[in-house]
Design a protein around this motif. Structure first.
Motif, PDB file in Angstrom:
ATOM      1  N   CYS A  34       0.830  -1.196   0.000  1.00  0.00           N
ATOM      2  CA  CYS A  34       0.000   0.000   0.000  1.00  0.00           C
ATOM      3  C   CYS A  34       0.867   1.249   0.000  1.00  0.00           C
ATOM      4  CB  CYS A  34      -0.973   0.016   1.176  1.00  0.00           C
ATOM      5  SG  CYS A  34      -0.209   0.281   2.771  1.00  0.00           S
ATOM      6  N   PHE A  35       0.272   2.337  -0.414  1.00  0.00           N
ATOM      7  CA  PHE A  35       0.964   3.628  -0.460  1.00  0.00           C
ATOM      8  C   PHE A  35       0.129   4.643   0.298  1.00  0.00           C
ATOM      9  CE2 PHE A  35       1.712   7.764  -2.622  1.00  0.00           C
ATOM     10  CZ  PHE A  35       3.044   7.920  -2.236  1.00  0.00           C
ATOM     11  N   LEU A  36       0.749   5.324   1.251  1.00  0.00           N
ATOM     12  CA  LEU A  36       0.079   6.342   2.055  1.00  0.00           C
ATOM     13  C   LEU A  36       0.598   7.720   1.671  1.00  0.00           C
ATOM     14  CD1 LEU A  36       0.314   4.736   5.629  1.00  0.00           C
ATOM     15  CD2 LEU A  36      -1.516   4.479   3.943  1.00  0.00           C
ATOM     16  N   MET A  37      -0.306   8.669   1.483  1.00  0.00           N
ATOM     17  CA  MET A  37       0.062  10.065   1.288  1.00  0.00           C
ATOM     18  C   MET A  37      -0.265  10.800   2.578  1.00  0.00           C
ATOM     19  SD  MET A  37       1.456  12.150  -0.893  1.00  0.00           S
ATOM     20  CE  MET A  37       1.173  11.587  -2.582  1.00  0.00           C
ATOM     21  N   ALA A  66      -4.355   0.510  -7.990  1.00  0.00           N
ATOM     22  CA  ALA A  66      -3.483   1.335  -8.832  1.00  0.00           C
ATOM     23  C   ALA A  66      -2.402   0.451  -9.416  1.00  0.00           C
ATOM     24  CB  ALA A  66      -2.855   2.471  -8.012  1.00  0.00           C
ATOM     25  N   SER A  67      -2.245   0.508 -10.719  1.00  0.00           N
ATOM     26  CA  SER A  67      -1.253  -0.337 -11.390  1.00  0.00           C
ATOM     27  C   SER A  67      -0.084   0.460 -11.943  1.00  0.00           C
ATOM     28  CB  SER A  67      -1.917  -1.122 -12.528  1.00  0.00           C
ATOM     29  OG  SER A  67      -2.524  -0.229 -13.461  1.00  0.00           O
ATOM     30  N   THR A  68      -0.138   1.787 -11.848  1.00  0.00           N
ATOM     31  CA  THR A  68       0.956   2.636 -12.307  1.00  0.00           C
ATOM     32  C   THR A  68       1.284   3.652 -11.221  1.00  0.00           C
ATOM     33  OG1 THR A  68      -0.468   4.326 -13.325  1.00  0.00           O
ATOM     34  CG2 THR A  68       0.165   2.435 -14.707  1.00  0.00           C
ATOM     35  N   VAL A  69       2.464   4.248 -11.314  1.00  0.00           N
ATOM     36  CA  VAL A  69       2.867   5.259 -10.336  1.00  0.00           C
ATOM     37  C   VAL A  69       1.932   6.468 -10.370  1.00  0.00           C
ATOM     38  CG1 VAL A  69       4.683   6.903  -9.726  1.00  0.00           C
ATOM     39  CG2 VAL A  69       5.260   4.525 -10.227  1.00  0.00           C
ATOM     40  N   PRO A  70       1.593   7.040 -11.552  1.00  0.00           N
ATOM     41  CA  PRO A  70       0.657   8.176 -11.549  1.00  0.00           C
ATOM     42  C   PRO A  70      -0.687   7.828 -10.918  1.00  0.00           C
ATOM     43  CG  PRO A  70       1.782   8.054 -13.663  1.00  0.00           C
ATOM     44  CD  PRO A  70       2.135   6.806 -12.908  1.00  0.00           C
ATOM     45  N   GLN A  71      -1.187   6.613 -11.182  1.00  0.00           N
ATOM     46  CA  GLN A  71      -2.446   6.205 -10.572  1.00  0.00           C
ATOM     47  C   GLN A  71      -2.320   6.136  -9.058  1.00  0.00           C
ATOM     48  OE1 GLN A  71      -3.867   2.495 -12.115  1.00  0.00           O
ATOM     49  NE2 GLN A  71      -4.847   3.414 -13.904  1.00  0.00           N
ATOM     50  N   ALA A  72      -1.245   5.550  -8.570  1.00  0.00           N
ATOM     51  CA  ALA A  72      -1.056   5.422  -7.124  1.00  0.00           C
ATOM     52  C   ALA A  72      -0.987   6.797  -6.467  1.00  0.00           C
ATOM     53  CB  ALA A  72       0.222   4.627  -6.835  1.00  0.00           C
ATOM     54  N   LEU A  73      -0.235   7.708  -7.065  1.00  0.00           N
ATOM     55  CA  LEU A  73      -0.127   9.057  -6.505  1.00  0.00           C
ATOM     56  C   LEU A  73      -1.474   9.771  -6.551  1.00  0.00           C
ATOM     57  CD1 LEU A  73       3.274  10.139  -8.125  1.00  0.00           C
ATOM     58  CD2 LEU A  73       2.891   9.516  -5.734  1.00  0.00           C
ATOM     59  N   GLY A  74      -2.151   9.686  -7.700  1.00  0.00           N
ATOM     60  CA  GLY A  74      -3.426  10.370  -7.852  1.00  0.00           C
ATOM     61  C   GLY A  74      -4.492   9.846  -6.909  1.00  0.00           C
ATOM     62  N   HIS A  75      -4.583   8.527  -6.783  1.00  0.00           N
ATOM     63  CA  HIS A  75      -5.595   7.953  -5.904  1.00  0.00           C
ATOM     64  C   HIS A  75      -5.288   8.236  -4.438  1.00  0.00           C
ATOM     65  CE1 HIS A  75      -6.867   4.820  -9.177  1.00  0.00           C
ATOM     66  NE2 HIS A  75      -7.182   6.081  -9.487  1.00  0.00           N
ATOM     67  N   GLU A  96     -15.109   9.510 -14.087  1.00  0.00           N
ATOM     68  CA  GLU A  96     -15.593  10.048 -15.362  1.00  0.00           C
ATOM     69  C   GLU A  96     -15.155  11.505 -15.530  1.00  0.00           C
ATOM     70  OE1 GLU A  96     -19.776   9.485 -15.257  1.00  0.00           O
ATOM     71  OE2 GLU A  96     -19.692   7.381 -15.907  1.00  0.00           O
ATOM     72  N   ALA A  97     -15.253  12.279 -14.441  1.00  0.00           N
ATOM     73  CA  ALA A  97     -14.829  13.683 -14.510  1.00  0.00           C
ATOM     74  C   ALA A  97     -13.334  13.769 -14.774  1.00  0.00           C
ATOM     75  CB  ALA A  97     -15.184  14.399 -13.215  1.00  0.00           C
ATOM     76  N   ARG A  98     -12.566  12.885 -14.145  1.00  0.00           N
ATOM     77  CA  ARG A  98     -11.118  12.893 -14.359  1.00  0.00           C
ATOM     78  C   ARG A  98     -10.767  12.567 -15.806  1.00  0.00           C
ATOM     79  NH1 ARG A  98      -6.559   9.703 -14.166  1.00  0.00           N
ATOM     80  NH2 ARG A  98      -7.803   7.811 -14.212  1.00  0.00           N
ATOM     81  N   GLN A  99     -11.425  11.552 -16.342  1.00  0.00           N
ATOM     82  CA  GLN A  99     -11.171  11.194 -17.732  1.00  0.00           C
ATOM     83  C   GLN A  99     -11.578  12.320 -18.678  1.00  0.00           C
ATOM     84  OE1 GLN A  99      -9.513   8.668 -18.823  1.00  0.00           O
ATOM     85  NE2 GLN A  99      -9.282   7.684 -16.823  1.00  0.00           N
ATOM     86  N   ARG A 100     -12.677  12.989 -18.352  1.00  0.00           N
ATOM     87  CA  ARG A 100     -13.116  14.124 -19.174  1.00  0.00           C
ATOM     88  C   ARG A 100     -12.096  15.249 -19.104  1.00  0.00           C
ATOM     89  NH1 ARG A 100     -15.944  18.855 -18.367  1.00  0.00           N
ATOM     90  NH2 ARG A 100     -17.132  19.596 -20.179  1.00  0.00           N
ATOM     91  N   ASN A 101     -11.577  15.506 -17.914  1.00  0.00           N
ATOM     92  CA  ASN A 101     -10.564  16.551 -17.767  1.00  0.00           C
ATOM     93  C   ASN A 101      -9.308  16.229 -18.574  1.00  0.00           C
ATOM     94  OD1 ASN A 101     -12.306  17.824 -16.032  1.00  0.00           O
ATOM     95  ND2 ASN A 101     -11.208  17.260 -14.163  1.00  0.00           N
ATOM     96  N   ILE A 102      -8.904  14.965 -18.523  1.00  0.00           N
ATOM     97  CA  ILE A 102      -7.732  14.546 -19.292  1.00  0.00           C
ATOM     98  C   ILE A 102      -7.980  14.747 -20.776  1.00  0.00           C
ATOM     99  CG2 ILE A 102      -6.343  12.546 -19.954  1.00  0.00           C
ATOM    100  CD1 ILE A 102      -6.713  11.504 -17.091  1.00  0.00           C
TER     101      ILE A 102
END
Length: 602
Positions: free
Chosen positions: A214-217, A314-323, A350-356
Motif C-alpha cells: 500500500c501507499f500512504l500520502m 493502482a497499477s501505475t505510479v501516476p495512478q497510485a499518486l493520484g488515488h 468520469e470527470a477525471r477522464q473528461r478533464n484529461i
C-alpha cells in the motif's frame, strides 16, 4: 564456474597477483586441486583465490538472463551475508534484496537504458543498498557492482558477468557528498524522484507476486498557520520532526519520502487493507501525541493520511499518486487528524477522464494552430455602432467542429494552461489588428497572465512597440485578479499604458474591488458583470448599483460597458443610466475572425 573465475581474474587486481610460475587457470572458485597437485604446490606460496576475494569482501557472478539463473563464486554467501547462495540463485531473488529505490538505478546500469540496441558488450559500474536478511531486517550493506553485459546478435543483454564488492566504509564517505541525489535535504528522507522510483519497483513486484502493498500520502496539517505564526524556519523544524517520527515507526523494509512541501509518501510492503488502516491510524495518533521541540517553543502537529492498495487499486505510479491524493483530500474534508482509504467513484473517475480529454484537446489545438479568434462587437450607446471588438477564443476540433471557450477555458485555467492560451490569443489579435488598421480590439488576460512579465515582452515583440497598433488595443483584467496582488496589478497596468494600451476591469461587481481601487489602478474602463444586467428591469437593487457605479465612474472619468445586454428594454435602461458602451447578443454574437467582413476605413 570458469566464466565467473575468468571474468573475476580480468576485473579484480587481487586475482592477478599469482606467485611466479603458477599456471593460469589452475584453480577455480570453491574447487580443491587434485591431491597430487596440492602436494606438489605445497612448498610454494600459492594464491587462495576464494580467500583473497573474501578478504577484500568481493565475490563474482555470471547471470544468464534467459534462465534468470545466477552462478556465484563459492564465497558469495559469506561476502554478501546471506544464509545460503540458493537464496540469491536467480536475478529475481537477488533483486528482491536490493532497496526498492535503487532497482531502476541497477537495472539501467547493468542491462542498459531502454532504447536502440548496441553491439558487443556494455561495461557498467553501479552502487546500491542490499539487505541480506530481507527488507524487514535491520542490517544492510552497500555494494559496488561492476562488470560487463554480453549482448546477443540482436544487441540485447544475454549474459552479465560481474564482481560485487562490499563498500560500506568507502560508501559512507562518498555518500556524504552524494546524499542529495537520493534524499530530501530538509527531512532526510527519500526525495520525490527516489520515492517515485521505489513506488514503481514495489508496484512491479506486487503485480508479479500478487502480494498486496500500500501507499500512504501524508499531509502535515495547518502548516500555513505555523509558518505565519512562528516563521518558516520553525515550520521547517516541524516538517523535519514529523518525518523523523514517521521514519522511526516504520519497518526497515518500508520507504518514506518527501512528496511536496508538506506531504510525505510511505510505501508499506506486504500490507492489506486492514493493516493499512491500522498503520495509518497508529501514525496519526503517534504524531498527535508527540511534542516537537523547536527554536521558538514546544509545538505539536497533526497529520492527515490517504491510502491506496497496490496493485488492486493502482497499477501505475501516476495512478497510485493520484488515488492517494484523492483519499487524502477525503480525509482532510472530514476533519484534520484522520485517515481515509481510496474508494473508486464512478462520477469522479468520469470527470477525471473528461478533464484529461479536454486537456489533451487544448494542448493539441495549441500545437496544431486550431485555436481561432472570434470577435464580438462592443457598441457606443449613443450611436449603437461598434466602437471596438472583444477578442474571444474558439477551438476547432480535427473534424472541423467548433468549441466555445466556456467549454474548455475554466478547466484549462485549473490545469495551468491559461498562459499558453493567453499567448495564442495575443498572437491572433495582433495579427488581426495589423491586417485591419482601422479596427480596435480588447483582449482578455487571465489572473496568471496579469502578473506575467513574459506576456508583456511578447506584446512588445509582436507589435514592435508601434503605438499605431498598441493604441488600438484594450487589455481586460478581471476584478478578482486585479485585487489579488494590487501592487503587481498596478505595475502591470502602468506598463501597458506606457506601451500605449488602454486597460479595462472586467466582470466588475463579481468580486470585492472598492471604488477607490479603480483610481489606484489607473484603468480607463469598467465592464459591469453581466449578472447585474440580466433581468435588470425586475431587480431594483441592481438598478441602484448601476446608477451608483455610473456616478463614480464619471467622477473618475472612466468609461463603462454593460455586458449581457439581451433586449431593447435593457439597452434603453443602460442609455438612461449613462452607460457609455454596451455588449451582448442583442448587438451581435461572436463571429470568427476569418469570416469577419471588415470595418469601414476612416
Amino acid at each position: 564456474m570458469s566464466s565467473v573465475r575468468d571474468f573475476a581474474e580480468a576485473h579484480t587486481p587481487a586475482l592477478r597477483m599469482r606467485s611466479a610460475g603458477e599456471p593460469s587457470g589452475s584453480r577455480g572458485f570453491g574447487r580443491e586441486p587434485p591431491r597430487e597437485e596440492a602436494d606438489e604446490a605445497a612448498p610454494r606460496s600459492e594464491l587462495d583465490l576464494v580467500g583473497i576475494l573474501s578478504a577484500v569482501q568481493e565475490t563474482a557472478y555470471t547471470w544468464d538472463l534467459e534462465s534468470d539463473r545466477i552462478e556465484w563464486a563459492a564465497n558469495a554467501a559469506k561476502v554478501l551475508g546471506v544464509r545460503s547462495a540458493e537464496l540469491i540463485a536467480s536475478g529475481a531473488d537477488f533483486q528482491f534484496l536490493i532497496a526498492p529505490e535503487h532497482h531502476q538505478r541497477r537495472a539501467e546500469a547493468v542491462l542498459g537504458p531502454a532504447g536502440d540496441p548496441v553491439e558487443g558488450s556494455v561495461q557498467f559500474r553501479v552502487q546500491y543498498r542490499f539487505s541480506p536478511g530481507g527488507r524487514r531486517t535491520a542490517g544492510s550493506l552497500w555494494l559496488e557492482d561492476h562488470g560487463q553485459s554480453v549482448l546477443d546478435e540482436n544487441g540485447r543483454p544475454q549474459t552479465v558477468c560481474g564482481v560485487i564488492r562490499v563498500i560500506n566504509d568507502r560508501y559512507w564517505e562518498e555518500q556524504r557528498l552524494l546524499h542529495r541525489s537520493d534524499h530530501d535535504e530538509l527531512s532526510g528522507q527519500l526525495n520525490r524522484i527516489r520515492l517515485t522510483e521505489a513506488l514503481g519497483s514495489i508496484l512491479a513486484r506486487a503485480e508479479r507476486t500478487r502480494r498486496t502493498a500500500c501507499f500512504l500520502m501524508v499531509a502535515v496539517d495547518n502548516m500555513a498557520t505555523i509558518n505565519d505564526s512562528f516563521g518558516f524556519e520553525v515550520g521547517d523544524e516541524v516538517l523535519a520532526a514529523v518525518a523523523q517520527i514517521i521514519r522511526a515507526h516504520m519497518r526497515v523494509g518500508d520507504a518514506v519520502g518527501r512528496y511536496s512541501s508538506n506531504k510525505f509518501g510511505i510505501i508499506l510492503n506486504d500490507c492489506g487493507p486492514g493493516a493499512m488502516r491500522v498503520a495509518a491510524e497508529r501514525l496519526v495518533r503517534i504524531v498527535r501525541d508527540t511534542t516537537i521541540r523547536t527554536a521558538a517553543c514546544q509545538l505539536s502537529a497533526t497529520i492527515s493520511i490517504g491510502g491506496v492498495l497496490l496493485p488492486d487499486q493502482a497499477s501505475t505510479v501516476p495512478q497510485a499518486l493520484g488515488h492517494a491524493l484523492q483519499a487524502l483530500d477525503k480525509a482532510k474534508a472530514r476533519r484534520h487528524d484522520g485517515f481515509a482509504a481510496y474508494a473508486p467513484c464512478v462520477s469522479t473517475e468520469e470527470a477525471r477522464q473528461r478533464n484529461i480529454s479536454i486537456a489533451d484537446e487544448v494542448i493539441s489545438a495549441l500545437e496544431q494552430n486550431r485555436m481561432l479568434l472570434a470577435l464580438q462587437p462592443i457598441v457606443d450607446t449613443r450611436t449603437r455602432k461598434p466602437a471596438f471588438y472583444e477578442c474571444l477564443l474558439r477551438m476547432q476540433r480535427p473534424d472541423g467542429s467548433i468549441v466555445s471557450a466556456g467549454e474548455f477555458i475554466p478547466l484549462a485555467e485549473q490545469l495551468g494552461l491559461s498562459r499558453f492560451i493567453d499567448r495564442r490569443v495575443l498572437e491572433l489579435a495582433v495579427d488581426f489588428a495589423k491586417e485591419n488598421p482601422a479596427i480596435r480590439l480588447s483582449i482578455n488576460v487571465s489572473g496568471y497572465t496579469s502578473s506575467d512579465h513574459e506576456w508583456l515582452v511578447a506584446l512588445h515583440r509582436l507589435t514592435g512597440g508601434r503605438r499605431q497598433i498598441t493604441e488600438r488595443l484594450t487589455i481586460e483584467i478581471t476584478e478578482t485578479a486585479a485585487i489579488h496582488d494590487l501592487d503587481v496589478s498596478i505595475a502591470f497596468v502602468d506598463t501597458l499604458k506606457e506601451l500605449g494600451c488602454r486597460v479595462a476591469i472586467d466582470d466588475f461587481g463579481a468580486g470585492y474591488t472598492s471604488f477607490k481601487n479603480l483610481k489606484t489602478l489607473n484603468v480607463d474602463m469598467v465592464k459591469i458583470d453581466g449578472s447585474f444586467i440580466r433581468n435588470l428591469a425586475s431587480e431594483p437593487d441592481n438598478q441602484v448599483f448601476i446608477k451608483t457605479l455610473v456616478e463614480i465612474a464619471e467622477t473618475f472619468n472612466l468609461e463603462t460597458v454593460a455586458e449581457w445586454v439581451g433586449d431593447e428594454e435593457t439597452a434603453q435602461m443602460m442609455a438612461r443610466a449613462g452607460i457609455t458602451h454596451q455588449q451582448g447578443f442583442y448587438f451581435g454574437q461572436p463571429m470568427l475572425a476569418n469570416t469577419f467582413p471588415g470595418v469601414p476605413k476612416d
